[in-house]
Write an enzyme that holds these catalytic residues in place. Structure first.
Site, short mmCIF file in Angstrom:
data_model
loop_
_atom_site.label_atom_id
_atom_site.label_comp_id
_atom_site.label_asym_id
_atom_site.label_seq_id
_atom_site.Cartn_x
_atom_site.Cartn_y
_atom_site.Cartn_z
N ARG A 1 -13.57 -27.76 12.80
CA ARG A 1 -13.08 -26.91 13.20
C ARG A 1 -13.32 -26.64 14.04
O ARG A 1 -13.03 -26.78 15.63
CB ARG A 1 -12.30 -25.58 12.46
CG ARG A 1 -11.71 -26.30 11.33
CD ARG A 1 -10.78 -26.62 11.77
NE ARG A 1 -9.09 -26.45 12.14
CZ ARG A 1 -8.32 -27.27 13.00
NH1 ARG A 1 -8.33 -28.44 12.21
NH2 ARG A 1 -6.92 -26.83 13.93
N CYS B 1 -15.03 -14.85 15.15
CA CYS B 1 -14.10 -14.27 16.59
C CYS B 1 -13.55 -13.45 16.36
O CYS B 1 -12.91 -12.39 17.41
CB CYS B 1 -12.45 -15.58 15.60
SG CYS B 1 -12.74 -15.14 13.86
N THR B 2 -13.18 -12.40 15.10
CA THR B 2 -13.58 -11.39 15.07
C THR B 2 -13.80 -10.17 15.53
O THR B 2 -12.88 -9.28 16.33
CB THR B 2 -13.10 -10.25 13.73
OG1 THR B 2 -11.88 -11.50 13.03
CG2 THR B 2 -12.55 -9.81 12.77
N THR C 1 -9.03 -19.95 6.50
CA THR C 1 -10.07 -20.49 6.82
C THR C 1 -10.24 -21.85 5.84
O THR C 1 -9.86 -21.90 4.73
CB THR C 1 -10.73 -20.35 7.52
OG1 THR C 1 -12.11 -19.90 6.02
CG2 THR C 1 -10.98 -18.96 8.25
N THR D 1 -15.45 -8.06 5.75
CA THR D 1 -15.46 -9.11 7.20
C THR D 1 -16.70 -8.45 7.53
O THR D 1 -16.80 -6.94 7.11
CB THR D 1 -13.99 -8.38 8.13
OG1 THR D 1 -14.28 -8.56 9.33
CG2 THR D 1 -13.77 -6.74 8.00
N GLY D 2 -17.36 -8.88 8.37
CA GLY D 2 -18.58 -8.17 8.96
C GLY D 2 -18.46 -8.00 10.42
O GLY D 2 -19.33 -7.22 11.21
N ARG E 1 -6.77 -12.19 4.72
CA ARG E 1 -5.73 -13.33 4.87
C ARG E 1 -4.97 -14.08 4.78
O ARG E 1 -4.78 -13.87 3.58
CB ARG E 1 -7.26 -13.88 3.97
CG ARG E 1 -8.61 -14.15 4.13
CD ARG E 1 -9.14 -14.97 5.73
NE ARG E 1 -10.52 -14.79 6.18
CZ ARG E 1 -11.55 -15.80 5.50
NH1 ARG E 1 -10.77 -17.18 5.23
NH2 ARG E 1 -12.94 -15.31 5.88
#
Length: 481
Positions: A138, A289-290, A319, A347-348, A370
């Protein structure tokens, strides 16, 4: 003449002006490496309608529509100057000219505002810098689209090869097809042909060698004429320095990871800490991305108000790491069907903030859910500030940040009352502040930040690569920090 006739006549006039802008923008880009922007949005290779829509969008953030009749004189003035490589924002030029009371002509004001890109001050055009994509999923395919789009005059970044594992019969044809058509981001803007005999994809004239390898150690890039290249690892298989160092093969000078780096690998968020990259650093990460979505607005809020602590909740599109239907997965919950469930996961991004913003002393926690959408996510950033403020103050501050600050390429701003996630597919910003959802109560502020976790992130990756390769050109006119 009726109101309808007036509106239609006005539209046709603006359409004609926008049409005449296209060759001027194209010539500046091809011949001088000048990218013409409007409020941080590129006008290069845009259609007439797209140019008009971009001008109209200014109404949402600046309060009034910006007309092509206002920006065209500045574009014409630019064509008469001895310009070097640069990015020039017509929206900023028009806004600053309105506020200037010295009585200068448009040509005089423009020449002064972009003086750093003209004459003896202009930057020399760079030699092309080779880029290799390791992995073609992607993010890899979107980065490829961006690199091809930005090839411009041939100076700058040049995508030379992609490295993938062999996939059997017609592998290269299938990969080219995935580059050509995308269910979320639409069709590739241009032409793509395939030469199976030489294992080459030709996209808008860019010859891209497809190299088949199961491991980095199997490739000598100099055999393909590739020199001093930047390799972008889109697989995420290796995240520490030892693993990523495997890519430092003949022909590769630097490695950029499109996932959070581990250990001492620098996590870079363009616009925030890209200037900290040491010239001799060979391995770095573009974080997640976050992380890219929350760090720029977090920095903006800390700079103005001070942040004591915060929590980020990301509502994230599913994803490829999740299953379409319930099946075994090494992670908890991610084995459950992604299109059918909301899935609590980790989430990291919160912990990664410390790497990108080491001066931020606030503790930031985070969690993620998600949800069944294929792209575009939202981060809800709940902050305790060091002083009390008002909603109007924060609203106006973030709008100004999106327009004139050094973070304007990272932070966008929308006042659309009916905005939903799909409206932000294709956004080139790291995040978009939703003004209508903003909440402020004394020293507490809650920001709702949309982000295209695929395309917006890919734009951030390309910006980092441009920076470390020396082909990131300055933006004019300069604005105050």
């Amino acid at each position: 003449m009726t109101v309808n006739d007036d509106s239609f006549t006005n539209w046709k006039i603006r359409e004609e002006i926008a049409e005449s802008m296209i060759p001027l923008i194209g010539k500046l880009h091809r011949e001088r490496d000048v990218t013409v922007l409007l409020h941080s949005r590129s006008l290069v290779n845009k259609s007439v309608v797209s140019i008009l829509k971009t001008h109209r969008f200014a109404r949402q953030i600046a309060g009034a529509e910006l007309s092509v009749t206002e920006t065209m004189p500045f574009l014409q003035a630019l064509t008469a100057l001895d310009l070097g490589p640069a990015q020039i924002d017509l929206g900023l030029l028009a806004g600053m000219y309105k506020a200037d009371d010295r009585g200068l002509s448009v040509a005089e004001f423009t020449a002064e505002a972009v003086a750093g890109a003209t004459g003896a001050n202009k930057i020399e055009r760079r030699e092309p810098r080779d880029v290799v994509l390791y992995g073609f999923g992607r993010i890899g395919r979107l980065v490829a689209r961006l690199l091809i789009e930005k090839a411009g005059s041939g100076n700058g970044l040049r995508l030379r090869a992609i490295v993938v594992r062999g996939g059997g019969a017609q592998d290269i044809v299938k990969r080219a097809s995935l580059l050509r058509r995308d269910s979320i981001h639409g069709q590739f803007q241009g032409t793509i042909t395939v030469d199976e005999d030489t294992s080459t994809i030709v996209a808008n004239g860019n010859a891209i060698k497809v190299i088949y390898a199961d491991d980095p150690s199997a490739v000598d890039y100099t055999e393909y004429g590739i020199r001093d290249a930047i390799l972008i690892d889109n697989t995420g298989k290796w995240r520490d320095r030892e693993g990523l160092s495997k890519h430092l093969r003949p022909g590769i000078e630097k490695v950029v990871l499109t996932a959070p780096g581990k250990g001492d690998v620098p996590n870079i968020v363009h616009g925030v800490n890209h200037d900290t990259v040491k010239p001799d650093e060979q391995i770095l990460s573009c974080a997640s991305c976050t992380t890219n979505a929350i760090v720029p607005p977090l920095k903006a809020m800390d700079d103005e108000y001070g942040v004591l602590r915060g929590h980020v909740e990301t509502v994230h599109s599913f994803t490829n790491d999740q299953n379409l239907l319930d099946n075994y997965h090494k992670s908890e919950r991610r084995g459950r069907s992604a299109p059918l469930n909301m899935v609590i996961t980790e989430t990291g991004a919160a912990s990664a903030v410390a790497k990108a913003l080491p001066d931020l002393k606030a503790k930031i926690s985070g969690s993620s859910i998600r949800v069944p959408v294929p792209d575009v996510s939202i981060a809800i950033l709940n902050l305790q500030l060091s002083r009390e403020t008002t909603r109007d103050e924060v609203h106006n501050y973030l709008r100004e940040v999106s327009l004139t600050s050094p973070l304007r390429r990272q932070i966008d701003f929308t006042t659309a009352p009916d905005a939903v996630s799909s409206d932000f597919i294709g956004s080139r910003h790291a995040s978009i502040v939703d003004a209508g959802a903003l909440k402020v109560d004394g020293d507490n502020a809650i920001l709702y930040l949309w982000y295209d976790n695929e395309f917006g992130y890919s734009c951030q990756v390309v910006r980092v690569v441009q920076h470390v390769s020396g082909v990131e050109y300055p933006t004019f006119p300069a604005t105050a920090v």
